[in-house]
Design a protein around this motif. Structure first.
Motif, PDB file in Angstrom:
ATOM      1  N   ASN A 131     -22.612   4.138 -44.456  1.00  0.00           N
ATOM      2  CA  ASN A 131     -23.213   5.439 -44.137  1.00  0.00           C
ATOM      3  C   ASN A 131     -24.622   5.340 -43.560  1.00  0.00           C
ATOM      4  N   GLY A 132     -25.380   4.296 -43.955  1.00  0.00           N
ATOM      5  CA  GLY A 132     -26.707   4.128 -43.363  1.00  0.00           C
ATOM      6  C   GLY A 132     -26.630   3.851 -41.868  1.00  0.00           C
ATOM      7  N   PHE A 133     -25.618   3.059 -41.470  1.00  0.00           N
ATOM      8  CA  PHE A 133     -25.448   2.733 -40.047  1.00  0.00           C
ATOM      9  C   PHE A 133     -24.857   3.919 -39.281  1.00  0.00           C
ATOM     10  N   LEU A 134     -23.958   4.668 -39.951  1.00  0.00           N
ATOM     11  CA  LEU A 134     -23.430   5.881 -39.321  1.00  0.00           C
ATOM     12  C   LEU A 134     -24.540   6.909 -39.090  1.00  0.00           C
ATOM     13  N   LYS A 135     -25.466   6.970 -40.028  1.00  0.00           N
ATOM     14  CA  LYS A 135     -26.585   7.910 -39.903  1.00  0.00           C
ATOM     15  C   LYS A 135     -27.382   7.624 -38.632  1.00  0.00           C
ATOM     16  N   GLU A 136     -27.637   6.358 -38.354  1.00  0.00           N
ATOM     17  CA  GLU A 136     -28.381   5.978 -37.143  1.00  0.00           C
ATOM     18  C   GLU A 136     -27.500   6.089 -35.893  1.00  0.00           C
ATOM     19  N   ARG A 137     -26.240   5.666 -36.017  1.00  0.00           N
ATOM     20  CA  ARG A 137     -25.338   5.653 -34.868  1.00  0.00           C
ATOM     21  C   ARG A 137     -25.123   7.053 -34.306  1.00  0.00           C
ATOM     22  N   PHE A 138     -24.968   8.045 -35.191  1.00  0.00           N
ATOM     23  CA  PHE A 138     -24.677   9.407 -34.759  1.00  0.00           C
ATOM     24  C   PHE A 138     -25.851  10.356 -34.961  1.00  0.00           C
ATOM     25  N   ALA A 139     -27.034   9.806 -35.286  1.00  0.00           N
ATOM     26  CA  ALA A 139     -28.256  10.603 -35.478  1.00  0.00           C
ATOM     27  C   ALA A 139     -28.027  11.755 -36.465  1.00  0.00           C
ATOM     28  N   LEU A 140     -27.605  11.428 -37.671  1.00  0.00           N
ATOM     29  CA  LEU A 140     -27.228  12.432 -38.668  1.00  0.00           C
ATOM     30  C   LEU A 140     -28.411  12.835 -39.531  1.00  0.00           C
ATOM     31  N   GLY A 141     -28.571  14.141 -39.750  1.00  0.00           N
ATOM     32  CA  GLY A 141     -29.508  14.621 -40.751  1.00  0.00           C
ATOM     33  C   GLY A 141     -28.874  14.518 -42.136  1.00  0.00           C
ATOM     34  N   ASN A 142     -29.608  14.942 -43.177  1.00  0.00           N
ATOM     35  CA  ASN A 142     -29.101  14.804 -44.540  1.00  0.00           C
ATOM     36  C   ASN A 142     -27.810  15.594 -44.760  1.00  0.00           C
ATOM     37  N   SER A 143     -27.763  16.823 -44.263  1.00  0.00           N
ATOM     38  CA  SER A 143     -26.569  17.646 -44.470  1.00  0.00           C
ATOM     39  C   SER A 143     -25.359  17.076 -43.740  1.00  0.00           C
ATOM     40  N   LEU A 144     -25.566  16.624 -42.501  1.00  0.00           N
ATOM     41  CA  LEU A 144     -24.462  16.079 -41.726  1.00  0.00           C
ATOM     42  C   LEU A 144     -24.004  14.729 -42.283  1.00  0.00           C
ATOM     43  N   LEU A 145     -24.949  13.946 -42.809  1.00  0.00           N
ATOM     44  CA  LEU A 145     -24.564  12.694 -43.467  1.00  0.00           C
ATOM     45  C   LEU A 145     -23.691  13.005 -44.685  1.00  0.00           C
ATOM     46  N   GLY A 146     -24.107  14.000 -45.485  1.00  0.00           N
ATOM     47  CA  GLY A 146     -23.301  14.402 -46.637  1.00  0.00           C
ATOM     48  C   GLY A 146     -21.913  14.848 -46.221  1.00  0.00           C
ATOM     49  N   TRP A 147     -21.802  15.597 -45.105  1.00  0.00           N
ATOM     50  CA  TRP A 147     -20.510  16.072 -44.620  1.00  0.00           C
ATOM     51  C   TRP A 147     -19.646  14.910 -44.124  1.00  0.00           C
ATOM     52  N   LEU A 171     -28.481  -3.098 -35.230  1.00  0.00           N
ATOM     53  CA  LEU A 171     -27.892  -2.531 -34.017  1.00  0.00           C
ATOM     54  C   LEU A 171     -26.411  -2.870 -33.925  1.00  0.00           C
ATOM     55  N   TRP A 172     -26.047  -4.127 -34.248  1.00  0.00           N
ATOM     56  CA  TRP A 172     -24.637  -4.536 -34.230  1.00  0.00           C
ATOM     57  C   TRP A 172     -23.835  -3.739 -35.265  1.00  0.00           C
ATOM     58  N   ASN A 173     -24.422  -3.542 -36.437  1.00  0.00           N
ATOM     59  CA  ASN A 173     -23.737  -2.783 -37.481  1.00  0.00           C
ATOM     60  C   ASN A 173     -23.543  -1.317 -37.093  1.00  0.00           C
ATOM     61  N   GLN A 174     -24.500  -0.764 -36.347  1.00  0.00           N
ATOM     62  CA  GLN A 174     -24.393   0.632 -35.921  1.00  0.00           C
ATOM     63  C   GLN A 174     -23.297   0.833 -34.877  1.00  0.00           C
ATOM     64  N   THR A 175     -22.975  -0.217 -34.123  1.00  0.00           N
ATOM     65  CA  THR A 175     -21.955  -0.091 -33.081  1.00  0.00           C
ATOM     66  C   THR A 175     -20.598  -0.672 -33.493  1.00  0.00           C
ATOM     67  N   THR A 176     -20.619  -1.775 -34.249  1.00  0.00           N
ATOM     68  CA  THR A 176     -19.379  -2.521 -34.514  1.00  0.00           C
ATOM     69  C   THR A 176     -19.106  -2.755 -36.001  1.00  0.00           C
ATOM     70  N   GLY A 177     -20.132  -3.113 -36.762  1.00  0.00           N
ATOM     71  CA  GLY A 177     -19.932  -3.527 -38.153  1.00  0.00           C
ATOM     72  C   GLY A 177     -19.207  -2.492 -38.997  1.00  0.00           C
ATOM     73  N   TRP A 178     -19.614  -1.228 -38.877  1.00  0.00           N
ATOM     74  CA  TRP A 178     -18.986  -0.189 -39.705  1.00  0.00           C
ATOM     75  C   TRP A 178     -17.512   0.004 -39.350  1.00  0.00           C
ATOM     76  N   ARG A 179     -17.170  -0.247 -38.073  1.00  0.00           N
ATOM     77  CA  ARG A 179     -15.764  -0.108 -37.660  1.00  0.00           C
ATOM     78  C   ARG A 179     -14.902  -1.196 -38.312  1.00  0.00           C
ATOM     79  N   ILE A 180     -15.404  -2.418 -38.333  1.00  0.00           N
ATOM     80  CA  ILE A 180     -14.664  -3.518 -38.972  1.00  0.00           C
ATOM     81  C   ILE A 180     -14.507  -3.242 -40.462  1.00  0.00           C
ATOM     82  N   LEU A 181     -15.589  -2.764 -41.071  1.00  0.00           N
ATOM     83  CA  LEU A 181     -15.577  -2.491 -42.509  1.00  0.00           C
ATOM     84  C   LEU A 181     -14.512  -1.455 -42.858  1.00  0.00           C
ATOM     85  N   LEU A 182     -14.469  -0.335 -42.124  1.00  0.00           N
ATOM     86  CA  LEU A 182     -13.454   0.678 -42.394  1.00  0.00           C
ATOM     87  C   LEU A 182     -12.051   0.169 -42.045  1.00  0.00           C
TER      88      LEU A 182
END
Length: 476
Positions: A42-58, A173-184
């Protein structure tokens, strides 16, 4: 015949029971894996998609919307089509959802794919413990149903190890683009395994007898208990369903009837309290919590692994204790320590004493107390306290309430941290834990060692005593 009598006298065939219970419990592993995968991502998704607190929670909690819907329909689907067939459908939904989530190009694709995954998890969370309760001998039912929670925390622990490993393959940067996809995407592997193994487990014998197929239930019960006890159990289950003949499927009107209202209140309250005491806030956001104490990315993920390991060890201990110490005693013990440790975490943030090991130790104590009590025991209670006629529907309603409470906590936690601060947030969880202690002491019955039919008879006797004590209305 000699061999069968020996089996009947020597007790149930626990090797067979354990194998099929372990397959059903794998549904819990998938839920635990998603929890730790999202915690790491979720930390990398927050940066990847520029999420605020509410959108990160969603983004984190949208899956729980799917879980809530899945749980809502689990009871009626399971009663109509059978536990096994619905679980196979749930496995397909999970594998499809998590696979597409890993490939999602934008947030608008990721969220609905996670909801599809959630539909599968919601169905599993209601039906897997119920299935294990229905195939388990009474003296082992607590630990076999609690295997669901053991699978959940095993998924969390292994998922956190995987997150630590995968996120170390590259920079942020790698985790924001690729790492989270491999993890899921790694979640497809246990998802397909669960789906494949479901084809070799039997249908619930209680469901088969309820639907007029005792000849199909008998061979399954023979494998569990031997022929002599199996035939007696078929007769006992038939007798417990006798009052339902010609009534069709249970309805919500029956579920909310006055004779079931108190039992349903206990089930719904225990389901909600399992979540509002804060466990998934810590499991989903552990890295973010540890970052607030000053730990870096690597340090926060390492501490998250300690949390997962503690959860796993004390869940194993809970499996050993639940049929020995009893359900009620474990919840009283655990909720007392949860209240204490959450109060200490709040105090540490309130005073700014977060740099040392105090917060980590208090979180580990909290997780240990939760794992030994509410984590495993609530699933046991939900699978056994309801009368057979409404069990599927009532378990689904309680599981839906559990996921709804999970959604509220997961969705609101980032905003609570940002608004009222971590100290007040953890004190709110401490208050919920104290209420759990008082509620359990006041109204939750002990069901250790009782068969499902004996528990049903217990409620019937309580209703009769209550009616006998009520003053009769004299007519003029």
């Amino acid at each position: 015949m000699n061999h069968q009598n020996q089996q009947a006298s020597s007790g149930p065939n626990m090797t067979f029971v354990l194998l099929i219970a372990a397959v059903a419990a794998l549904g819990g592993f998938l839920a635990g894996f998603d929890t730790s995968a999202m915690s790491g991502a979720n930390g990398f998704l927050k940066e990847r998609f520029a999420l605020g607190n509410s959108l990160l929670g969603w983004t984190v909690s949208c899956l729980i919307v799917g879980c809530t819907v899945g749980a809502a329909f689990a009871g009626s689907l399971g009663d109509r089509f059978g536990r096994k067939k619905v679980l196979i459908g749930a496995g397909l939904l999970f594998a499809l959802g998590i696979g597409l989530s890993a490939l999602a190009p934008t947030l608008s694709f990721l969220i609905p794919f996670r909801m599809v995954e959630g539909l599968g998890l919601g169905l599993m969370s209601a039906l897997c413990p119920l299935y294990n309760a229905e195939i388990s001998p009474a003296q082992y039912r607590g630990r076999l149903v609690a295997m669901h929670q053991l699978a959940v925390v095993t998924g969390i622990f292994l998922g956190s190890l995987l997150a630590f490993s995968i996120t170390g393959w590259g920079d942020d940067l790698w985790n924001q683009t690729t790492g989270w996809r491999i993890l899921l995407g790694c979640g497809i592997v246990p998802g397909v395994l669960f789906l494949g193994l479901l084809f070799i487990v039997p249908e619930s014998p209680r469901w088969l007898i309820k639907h007029g197929k005792p000849e199909k239930a008998l061979p399954i019960l023979v494998k569990i208990n031997g022929e002599e006890l199996a035939r007696q159990e078929v007769l006992d289950i038939k007798a417990s369903f006798k009052e339902e003949e010609g009534l069709g499927h249970a309805t919500f009107k029956e579920l909310f009837a006055s004779k079931h209202r108190f039992i349903l209140l206990i089930g719904v309250m225990m389901a909600v309290l399992q979540q509002v005491t804060g466990i998934n806030a810590i499991m989903y956001y552990a890295p973010e919590i540890f970052r607030q104490t000053g730990a870096g990315t690597s340090g926060s993920l390492t501490q998250t692994i300690f949390v997962g390991l503690t959860n796993l060890v004390f869940t194993v201990l809970s499996l050993w204790l639940v049929d020995k110490a009893g359900r009620k005693r474990l919840i009283l013990f655990g909720s007392a320590f949860m209240t204490l440790s959450l109060s200490v975490i709040g105090y540490a943030f309130h005073t700014g004493q977060t740099a040392g090991p105090l917060v980590l130790i208090a979180i580990l104590v909290y997780v240990a107390a939760f794992a030994i009590s509410l984590g495993a025991v609530v699933w046991v209670i939900l699978s056994e306290i309801f009368p057979s006629r409404i069990r599927g529907l009532a378990t689904a309603v309680c599981t839906m309430a559990l996921w709804a409470a999970n959604f509220v906590v997961s969705q609101s936690f980032p905003s609570l941290l940002a608004s009222v601060g971590p100290a007040t947030t953890f004190w709110l969880f401490a208050g919920a834990s104290l209420f759990t202690l008082l509620f359990t002491a006041g109204v939750v019955p002990e069901t250790k060692g009782k068969s499902l039919d004996e528990i049903e008879a217990m409620w019937h006797e309580q209703r009769e005593r209550k009616e006998a004590l009520e003053p009769s209305i004299t007519r003029p």
